[in-house]
Scaffold this motif. Structure first.
Motif, PDB file in Angstrom:
ATOM      1  N   ALA A  40       0.828  -1.206   0.000  1.00 31.33           N
ATOM      2  CA  ALA A  40       0.000   0.000   0.000  1.00 31.33           C
ATOM      3  C   ALA A  40       0.861   1.254   0.000  1.00 31.33           C
ATOM      4  CB  ALA A  40      -0.925  -0.013   1.216  1.00 31.33           C
ATOM      5  N   ASP A  41       1.901   1.250   0.807  1.00 30.46           N
ATOM      6  CA  ASP A  41       2.800   2.399   0.859  1.00 30.46           C
ATOM      7  C   ASP A  41       3.485   2.600  -0.486  1.00 30.46           C
ATOM      8  OD1 ASP A  41       3.874   4.515   2.443  1.00 30.46           O
ATOM      9  OD2 ASP A  41       5.781   3.418   2.486  1.00 30.46           O
ATOM     10  N   ASP A  42       3.935   1.506  -1.098  1.00 30.70           N
ATOM     11  CA  ASP A  42       4.578   1.590  -2.414  1.00 30.70           C
ATOM     12  C   ASP A  42       3.596   2.099  -3.468  1.00 30.70           C
ATOM     13  OD1 ASP A  42       6.909   0.620  -1.338  1.00 30.70           O
ATOM     14  OD2 ASP A  42       6.624  -1.430  -2.084  1.00 30.70           O
ATOM     15  N   LEU A  43       2.379   1.598  -3.443  1.00 30.30           N
ATOM     16  CA  LEU A  43       1.378   2.022  -4.424  1.00 30.30           C
ATOM     17  C   LEU A  43       1.015   3.496  -4.253  1.00 30.30           C
ATOM     18  CD1 LEU A  43      -0.807  -1.178  -4.316  1.00 30.30           C
ATOM     19  CD2 LEU A  43       0.401  -0.314  -6.334  1.00 30.30           C
ATOM     20  N   ALA A  44       0.904   3.945  -3.013  1.00 29.21           N
ATOM     21  CA  ALA A  44       0.608   5.365  -2.781  1.00 29.21           C
ATOM     22  C   ALA A  44       1.761   6.234  -3.283  1.00 29.21           C
ATOM     23  CB  ALA A  44       0.354   5.616  -1.301  1.00 29.21           C
ATOM     24  N   ALA A  45       2.981   5.796  -3.044  1.00 29.97           N
ATOM     25  CA  ALA A  45       4.146   6.548  -3.535  1.00 29.97           C
ATOM     26  C   ALA A  45       4.176   6.561  -5.062  1.00 29.97           C
ATOM     27  CB  ALA A  45       5.429   5.945  -2.978  1.00 29.97           C
ATOM     28  N   ASP A  46       3.891   5.411  -5.683  1.00 28.52           N
ATOM     29  CA  ASP A  46       3.849   5.351  -7.152  1.00 28.52           C
ATOM     30  C   ASP A  46       2.752   6.262  -7.696  1.00 28.52           C
ATOM     31  OD1 ASP A  46       5.912   3.522  -7.105  1.00 28.52           O
ATOM     32  OD2 ASP A  46       4.631   1.770  -7.494  1.00 28.52           O
ATOM     33  N   ALA A  47       1.628   6.301  -7.012  1.00 31.47           N
ATOM     34  CA  ALA A  47       0.534   7.178  -7.442  1.00 31.47           C
ATOM     35  C   ALA A  47       0.953   8.640  -7.358  1.00 31.47           C
ATOM     36  CB  ALA A  47      -0.705   6.922  -6.586  1.00 31.47           C
ATOM     37  N   MET A  48       1.607   9.003  -6.265  1.00 30.58           N
ATOM     38  CA  MET A  48       2.051  10.387  -6.117  1.00 30.58           C
ATOM     39  C   MET A  48       3.064  10.760  -7.199  1.00 30.58           C
ATOM     40  SD  MET A  48       0.587  12.248  -3.970  1.00 30.58           S
ATOM     41  CE  MET A  48      -0.426  12.244  -2.523  1.00 30.58           C
ATOM     42  N   LEU A  49       3.929   9.829  -7.538  1.00 34.75           N
ATOM     43  CA  LEU A  49       4.890  10.098  -8.612  1.00 34.75           C
ATOM     44  C   LEU A  49       4.156  10.314  -9.937  1.00 34.75           C
ATOM     45  CD1 LEU A  49       7.837  10.276  -9.550  1.00 34.75           C
ATOM     46  CD2 LEU A  49       7.744   7.802  -9.915  1.00 34.75           C
ATOM     47  N   ALA A  60      -5.774  20.950 -12.580  1.00 36.56           N
ATOM     48  CA  ALA A  60      -6.862  21.542 -13.363  1.00 36.56           C
ATOM     49  C   ALA A  60      -8.148  20.732 -13.242  1.00 36.56           C
ATOM     50  CB  ALA A  60      -6.452  21.631 -14.834  1.00 36.56           C
ATOM     51  N   ALA A  61      -8.073  19.535 -12.687  1.00 41.35           N
ATOM     52  CA  ALA A  61      -9.257  18.678 -12.545  1.00 41.35           C
ATOM     53  C   ALA A  61     -10.233  19.288 -11.540  1.00 41.35           C
ATOM     54  CB  ALA A  61      -8.842  17.285 -12.087  1.00 41.35           C
ATOM     55  N   ASP A  62     -11.513  18.963 -11.721  1.00 42.30           N
ATOM     56  CA  ASP A  62     -12.532  19.460 -10.793  1.00 42.30           C
ATOM     57  C   ASP A  62     -12.309  18.913  -9.386  1.00 42.30           C
ATOM     58  OD1 ASP A  62     -13.779  20.917 -12.783  1.00 42.30           O
ATOM     59  OD2 ASP A  62     -15.201  19.308 -13.271  1.00 42.30           O
ATOM     60  N   HIS A  63     -11.881  17.661  -9.290  1.00 36.49           N
ATOM     61  CA  HIS A  63     -11.676  17.012  -7.998  1.00 36.49           C
ATOM     62  C   HIS A  63     -10.333  16.278  -8.002  1.00 36.49           C
ATOM     63  CE1 HIS A  63     -15.828  17.890  -7.026  1.00 36.49           C
ATOM     64  NE2 HIS A  63     -16.183  17.385  -8.192  1.00 36.49           N
ATOM     65  N   PRO A  64      -9.233  16.979  -7.716  1.00 36.96           N
ATOM     66  CA  PRO A  64      -7.909  16.356  -7.755  1.00 36.96           C
ATOM     67  C   PRO A  64      -7.777  15.132  -6.848  1.00 36.96           C
ATOM     68  CG  PRO A  64      -7.703  18.735  -7.583  1.00 36.96           C
ATOM     69  CD  PRO A  64      -9.148  18.395  -7.411  1.00 36.96           C
ATOM     70  N   ALA A  65      -8.430  15.154  -5.695  1.00 34.42           N
ATOM     71  CA  ALA A  65      -8.346  14.004  -4.786  1.00 34.42           C
ATOM     72  C   ALA A  65      -9.025  12.781  -5.412  1.00 34.42           C
ATOM     73  CB  ALA A  65      -8.968  14.331  -3.438  1.00 34.42           C
ATOM     74  N   ALA A  66     -10.134  12.987  -6.080  1.00 37.70           N
ATOM     75  CA  ALA A  66     -10.820  11.881  -6.762  1.00 37.70           C
ATOM     76  C   ALA A  66      -9.944  11.342  -7.886  1.00 37.70           C
ATOM     77  CB  ALA A  66     -12.168  12.351  -7.306  1.00 37.70           C
ATOM     78  N   VAL A  71      -6.139   6.994  -9.703  1.00 33.86           N
ATOM     79  CA  VAL A  71      -4.784   6.517 -10.030  1.00 33.86           C
ATOM     80  C   VAL A  71      -4.403   5.359  -9.112  1.00 33.86           C
ATOM     81  CG1 VAL A  71      -2.334   7.141 -10.047  1.00 33.86           C
ATOM     82  CG2 VAL A  71      -4.019   8.708 -11.029  1.00 33.86           C
ATOM     83  N   VAL A  72      -4.664   5.499  -7.816  1.00 33.17           N
ATOM     84  CA  VAL A  72      -4.352   4.424  -6.863  1.00 33.17           C
ATOM     85  C   VAL A  72      -5.136   3.161  -7.227  1.00 33.17           C
ATOM     86  CG1 VAL A  72      -4.584   3.670  -4.456  1.00 33.17           C
ATOM     87  CG2 VAL A  72      -3.667   5.925  -4.978  1.00 33.17           C
ATOM     88  N   THR A  73      -6.407   3.319  -7.505  1.00 27.93           N
ATOM     89  CA  THR A  73      -7.249   2.174  -7.844  1.00 27.93           C
ATOM     90  C   THR A  73      -6.720   1.453  -9.079  1.00 27.93           C
ATOM     91  OG1 THR A  73      -9.150   3.308  -6.885  1.00 27.93           O
ATOM     92  CG2 THR A  73      -9.618   1.468  -8.352  1.00 27.93           C
ATOM     93  N   ASN A  74      -6.314   2.207 -10.079  1.00 22.79           N
ATOM     94  CA  ASN A  74      -5.763   1.588 -11.292  1.00 22.79           C
ATOM     95  C   ASN A  74      -4.448   0.876 -11.007  1.00 22.79           C
ATOM     96  OD1 ASN A  74      -7.872   2.313 -12.991  1.00 22.79           O
ATOM     97  ND2 ASN A  74      -6.952   4.281 -13.496  1.00 22.79           N
TER      98      ASN A  74
END
Length: 179
Positions: A40-49, A60-66, A71-74
């Protein structure tokens, strides 16, 4: 030129703030989806990258957190699919075994394992790949990153040492099991 640097600084500052606000949430999401803390930690870091590489689009997205959760889900989906493929490969490998296997001679198996452990790594690897996994000399060389000649010599020397340790009959049976 000053505005480009200012935009880059603003962008980096925004990303740092986004990271600080959402990293733990994304790691928690990945943990709940995978059940694995380290993954999970690795996936979150990969998502942030990935988000940093597309930061202009994300901010620019309406909901950056969404967007980040997507990205994490994918990434999790990709990881799970890879794990499933790997498990299928392993299952397919083990399914190729004969349906009925004679009960092993446990003391002999233990003797062979002890003898194999006494061999230096390269000799042991060559003997195991050639005789237990029935790889060709070429495939063994590729697997170990050595030349075919080295495979031949290390296998011969390893088998000679096994013969000395186990006796002629046991070493011959080990090779015969390959055929």
């Amino acid at each position: 030129m000053v505005t480009v640097d200012a935009d880059a600084d603003d962008s980096a500052t925004e990303f740092r703030a986004f990271f600080a606000r959402h990293y733990a949430e994304l790691a928690r999401l990945a943990h709940l989806l995978t059940g694995e803390t380290d993954a999970a930690d690795d996936l979150a870091a990969d998502a942030m990258l990935a988000l940093w590489h597309r930061w202009d689009r994300v901010r620019a997205a309406d909901h950056p957190a969404a967007y980040a959760r997507g990205v994490v889900t994918n990434l999790v989906r990709t990881r799970i699919r890879g794990t499933v493929r790997e498990r299928r490969r392993i299952a397919a490998f083990w399914d190729r075994r004969p349906d009925h296997v004679e009960d092993p001679d446990v003391p002999a198996v233990l003797d062979v394992r002890t003898a194999l452990r006494s061999l230096p790594f390269r000799k042991r690897a060559c003997v195991v790949l050639r005789h237990a996994f029935d790889l060709s000399e070429r495939d063994t060389a590729l697997a170990l990153g050595i030349s075919v000649g080295t495979v031949k010599s290390q296998t011969a020397k390893g088998m000679a040492e096994l013969q000395r340790l186990l006796g002629d009959r046991a070493a011959t049976e080990l090779v015969a099991g390959r055929r």
